[in-house]
Motif scaffolding. Structure first.
Motif, PDB file in Angstrom:
ATOM      1  N   LYS A 104      -1.495  65.922 -57.588  1.00  0.00           N
ATOM      2  CA  LYS A 104      -1.142  65.244 -58.831  1.00  0.00           C
ATOM      3  C   LYS A 104      -0.639  66.309 -59.786  1.00  0.00           C
ATOM      4  O   LYS A 104      -1.224  67.392 -59.874  1.00  0.00           O
ATOM      5  N   GLY A 105       0.416  65.997 -60.529  1.00  0.00           N
ATOM      6  CA  GLY A 105       1.032  66.982 -61.398  1.00  0.00           C
ATOM      7  C   GLY A 105       2.324  67.457 -60.778  1.00  0.00           C
ATOM      8  O   GLY A 105       3.043  66.668 -60.152  1.00  0.00           O
ATOM      9  N   ASP A 106       2.623  68.747 -60.901  1.00  0.00           N
ATOM     10  CA  ASP A 106       3.833  69.262 -60.268  1.00  0.00           C
ATOM     11  C   ASP A 106       3.593  70.666 -59.729  1.00  0.00           C
ATOM     12  O   ASP A 106       2.838  71.455 -60.296  1.00  0.00           O
ATOM     13  N   ILE A 107       4.223  70.941 -58.591  1.00  0.00           N
ATOM     14  CA  ILE A 107       4.163  72.251 -57.950  1.00  0.00           C
ATOM     15  C   ILE A 107       5.560  72.847 -58.049  1.00  0.00           C
ATOM     16  O   ILE A 107       6.536  72.234 -57.634  1.00  0.00           O
ATOM     17  N   LYS A 108       5.647  74.055 -58.626  1.00  0.00           N
ATOM     18  CA  LYS A 108       6.939  74.674 -58.879  1.00  0.00           C
ATOM     19  C   LYS A 108       7.124  75.945 -58.061  1.00  0.00           C
ATOM     20  O   LYS A 108       6.152  76.586 -57.651  1.00  0.00           O
ATOM     21  N   LEU A 109       8.393  76.310 -57.853  1.00  0.00           N
ATOM     22  CA  LEU A 109       8.703  77.546 -57.142  1.00  0.00           C
ATOM     23  C   LEU A 109       8.094  78.748 -57.860  1.00  0.00           C
ATOM     24  O   LEU A 109       7.594  79.685 -57.234  1.00  0.00           O
ATOM     25  N   GLU A 110       8.082  78.720 -59.187  1.00  0.00           N
ATOM     26  CA  GLU A 110       7.567  79.848 -59.959  1.00  0.00           C
ATOM     27  C   GLU A 110       6.064  80.059 -59.768  1.00  0.00           C
ATOM     28  O   GLU A 110       5.519  81.099 -60.147  1.00  0.00           O
ATOM     29  N   ASP A 111       5.390  79.084 -59.160  1.00  0.00           N
ATOM     30  CA  ASP A 111       3.948  79.231 -58.921  1.00  0.00           C
ATOM     31  C   ASP A 111       3.637  80.297 -57.884  1.00  0.00           C
ATOM     32  O   ASP A 111       2.465  80.601 -57.644  1.00  0.00           O
ATOM     33  N   ILE A 112       4.676  80.870 -57.281  1.00  0.00           N
ATOM     34  CA  ILE A 112       4.427  82.000 -56.375  1.00  0.00           C
ATOM     35  C   ILE A 112       3.868  83.177 -57.165  1.00  0.00           C
ATOM     36  O   ILE A 112       3.116  84.012 -56.634  1.00  0.00           O
ATOM     37  N   ILE A 113       4.210  83.284 -58.453  1.00  0.00           N
ATOM     38  CA  ILE A 113       3.617  84.316 -59.311  1.00  0.00           C
ATOM     39  C   ILE A 113       2.264  83.781 -59.748  1.00  0.00           C
ATOM     40  O   ILE A 113       2.114  83.153 -60.791  1.00  0.00           O
ATOM     41  N   SER A 114       1.273  84.002 -58.913  1.00  0.00           N
ATOM     42  CA  SER A 114      -0.018  83.338 -59.116  1.00  0.00           C
ATOM     43  C   SER A 114      -1.186  84.230 -58.710  1.00  0.00           C
ATOM     44  O   SER A 114      -1.044  85.137 -57.888  1.00  0.00           O
ATOM     45  N   LEU A 115      -2.318  83.960 -59.323  1.00  0.00           N
ATOM     46  CA  LEU A 115      -3.569  84.643 -58.994  1.00  0.00           C
ATOM     47  C   LEU A 115      -4.700  83.626 -59.013  1.00  0.00           C
ATOM     48  O   LEU A 115      -4.691  82.705 -59.828  1.00  0.00           O
ATOM     49  N   SER A 116      -5.647  83.782 -58.121  1.00  0.00           N
ATOM     50  CA  SER A 116      -6.816  82.917 -58.155  1.00  0.00           C
ATOM     51  C   SER A 116      -7.967  83.657 -58.837  1.00  0.00           C
ATOM     52  O   SER A 116      -8.119  84.869 -58.680  1.00  0.00           O
ATOM     53  N   ILE A 117      -8.725  82.913 -59.616  1.00  0.00           N
ATOM     54  CA  ILE A 117      -9.922  83.442 -60.262  1.00  0.00           C
ATOM     55  C   ILE A 117     -11.094  82.576 -59.815  1.00  0.00           C
ATOM     56  O   ILE A 117     -11.085  81.360 -60.019  1.00  0.00           O
ATOM     57  N   VAL A 118     -12.070  83.192 -59.192  1.00  0.00           N
ATOM     58  CA  VAL A 118     -13.221  82.458 -58.665  1.00  0.00           C
ATOM     59  C   VAL A 118     -14.496  83.188 -59.036  1.00  0.00           C
ATOM     60  O   VAL A 118     -14.482  84.358 -59.424  1.00  0.00           O
ATOM     61  N   PRO A 212     -15.367  75.784 -47.707  1.00  0.00           N
ATOM     62  CA  PRO A 212     -14.680  76.937 -47.110  1.00  0.00           C
ATOM     63  C   PRO A 212     -13.204  76.642 -46.819  1.00  0.00           C
ATOM     64  O   PRO A 212     -12.353  77.535 -46.989  1.00  0.00           O
ATOM     65  N   LYS A 213     -12.893  75.417 -46.412  1.00  0.00           N
ATOM     66  CA  LYS A 213     -11.496  75.041 -46.177  1.00  0.00           C
ATOM     67  C   LYS A 213     -10.720  75.057 -47.490  1.00  0.00           C
ATOM     68  O   LYS A 213      -9.563  75.474 -47.547  1.00  0.00           O
ATOM     69  N   ARG A 214     -11.360  74.572 -48.543  1.00  0.00           N
ATOM     70  CA  ARG A 214     -10.741  74.612 -49.873  1.00  0.00           C
ATOM     71  C   ARG A 214     -10.507  76.055 -50.312  1.00  0.00           C
ATOM     72  O   ARG A 214      -9.440  76.402 -50.840  1.00  0.00           O
ATOM     73  N   ASN A 215     -11.505  76.919 -50.091  1.00  0.00           N
ATOM     74  CA  ASN A 215     -11.399  78.317 -50.503  1.00  0.00           C
ATOM     75  C   ASN A 215     -10.239  79.025 -49.805  1.00  0.00           C
ATOM     76  O   ASN A 215      -9.582  79.895 -50.388  1.00  0.00           O
ATOM     77  N   ARG A 216     -10.002  78.650 -48.571  1.00  0.00           N
ATOM     78  CA  ARG A 216      -8.901  79.234 -47.796  1.00  0.00           C
ATOM     79  C   ARG A 216      -7.552  78.892 -48.426  1.00  0.00           C
ATOM     80  O   ARG A 216      -6.617  79.698 -48.410  1.00  0.00           O
ATOM     81  N   ILE A 217      -7.463  77.691 -48.988  1.00  0.00           N
ATOM     82  CA  ILE A 217      -6.229  77.271 -49.653  1.00  0.00           C
ATOM     83  C   ILE A 217      -6.078  77.989 -50.993  1.00  0.00           C
ATOM     84  O   ILE A 217      -4.976  78.413 -51.367  1.00  0.00           O
ATOM     85  N   ILE A 218      -7.182  78.145 -51.727  1.00  0.00           N
ATOM     86  CA  ILE A 218      -7.142  78.847 -53.014  1.00  0.00           C
ATOM     87  C   ILE A 218      -6.559  80.255 -52.832  1.00  0.00           C
ATOM     88  O   ILE A 218      -5.648  80.663 -53.554  1.00  0.00           O
TER      89      ILE A 218
END
Length: 367
Positions: A104-118, A212-218
């Motif tokens: 839901k929402g939008d996924i953009k090409l610019e999202d490649i510049i990304s970091l996860s915080i957990v 764990p499957k979710r974490n792999r995607i993050i």
């Protein structure tokens, strides 16, 4: 377009994870062909065999593909398959990526510049403060912040990112199952400035084995993972391990040695994770140029489409940059915007292949 619905059927087949679906796709070439295949044909696929092929035939009879499509429309949920160009580039390049992503929402090409915080659900006030501030500053610099919508560090990371830019939340349940329930409003806000994502079909409850499957995607969606606080057995350490296996960077915030929430992060640093004291500790370690160069080779058609779709602000900044390198503050003086907006816009222009950042925070037009 109609062939996309067969992917929805594939992920509802019992005991077929990404690896076996990958085997099926490599053999048949298309989700529809898998769906229509006879048991005899299915048996010929590596690791499928007689028992699994019988189960596939049985499951197919009970799955109404048109109903699945309509149910997604009713919930205003979109989905991407591995065959779609819009499927996130970084995630597609991990080992056995999820065949379908619901969002839901939008996924953009610019999202490649990304970091996860957990980090820890039961975090300290210090951890909350650091995570929120870090997410806000990185979002202001143009990074999409990815986390898991969980209580604690995840929640404040999303909140911090929303104050300055984009964020994406990855769920361990179906998108119609909000977990934790108190984050319903946060989830809605994220869809306005990013996306909420899941690899699980609708109505999937948040079972422990899903995370764990979710974490792999993050970790797979991002260039690197930042762990703010983690206990000895924290799920955040699983995310960090996935990031390492995926060839991504791992960062950690050092913590108070008397707090159990610091054990995981301090241990990560001992094992070689990058210690963060300031934002530049992160930026300097990210292989942005390598990823952008790789996309330039393998994703050139998509980049050409993006090149002509500049926002007003992107066009304004682009028109001020010349073929002679210019320092960041020099560009800033020519445009009536904040330093944060300029940082974000320059990153987006670099993603689109229009400019290059040089040493000394200088920028130049690409030939």
């Amino acid at each position: 377009m109609n062939n996309r619905k067969y992917w929805l059927g594939l992920i509802k087949l019992h005991n077929l994870g990404p690896k076996l679906i990958k085997n099926l796709l490599e053999y048949f070439g298309d989700a529809k062909d898998i769906w229509m295949a006879s048991q005899q044909k299915l048996c010929q696929v590596p690791l499928i065999g007689k028992k699994r092929s019988q189960q596939i035939i049985k499951d197919r009879e009970s799955i109404d593909l048109n109903f699945e499509v309509q149910r997604l429309k009713n919930h205003q949920i979109n989905y991407l398959t591995l065959n779609d160009e819009e499927y996130p580039y970084l995630l597609k390049n991990i080992h056995d990526p999820p065949p379908v992503l619901f969002y839901k929402g939008d996924i953009k090409l610019e999202d490649i510049i990304s970091l996860s915080i957990v980090g820890s659900r039961k975090c300290t006030n210090y951890g909350q403060k650091i995570a929120k501030r870090l997410a806000k500053v990185l979002a202001k610099r143009g990074f999409t912040i990815v986390s898991g919508l969980a209580r604690g560090i995840d929640t404040v990371s999303h909140q911090g990112a929303l104050e300055a830019g984009r964020t994406m939340a990855v769920l361990g349940s179906g998108l119609d199952v909000i977990y934790p329930p108190e984050n319903e409003e946060l989830m809605s806000n994220i869809t306005q400035q990013g996306a909420v994502i899941s690899s699980f079909p609708l109505a999937t409850p948040p079972h422990g084995g899903n995370f764990p499957k979710r974490n792999r995607i993050i970790s797979g969606l991002t260039l690197g993972t930042i762990v703010v606080e983690a206990t000895k057995k924290s799920g955040s350490l699983i995310t960090a391990n996935y990031a390492l296996n995926q060839g991504r960077e791992v960062f950690a915030i050092p913590g108070d040695i008397t707090k159990k929430q610091s054990f995981g992060t301090n241990n990560l640093i001992q094992k070689g994770a990058k210690l963060i004291q300031e934002i530049d500790d992160i930026i300097s370690e990210l292989p942005l140029e390598d990823w952008l160069e790789l996309i330039g080779v393998e994703d050139s058609l998509k980049k050409k489409e993006v090149d002509i779709e500049l926002s007003d602000l992107e066009s304004k900044v682009y028109n001020k940059i010349s073929s002679t390198s210019q320092e960041f503050n020099e560009i800033l003086k020519m445009i009536d915007i904040s330093a944060g907006q300029l940082n974000s816009t320059l990153l987006k222009l670099e993603v689109k292949g229009l400019i290059t950042q040089l040493a000394g925070n200088r920028f130049v037009l690409n030939d």
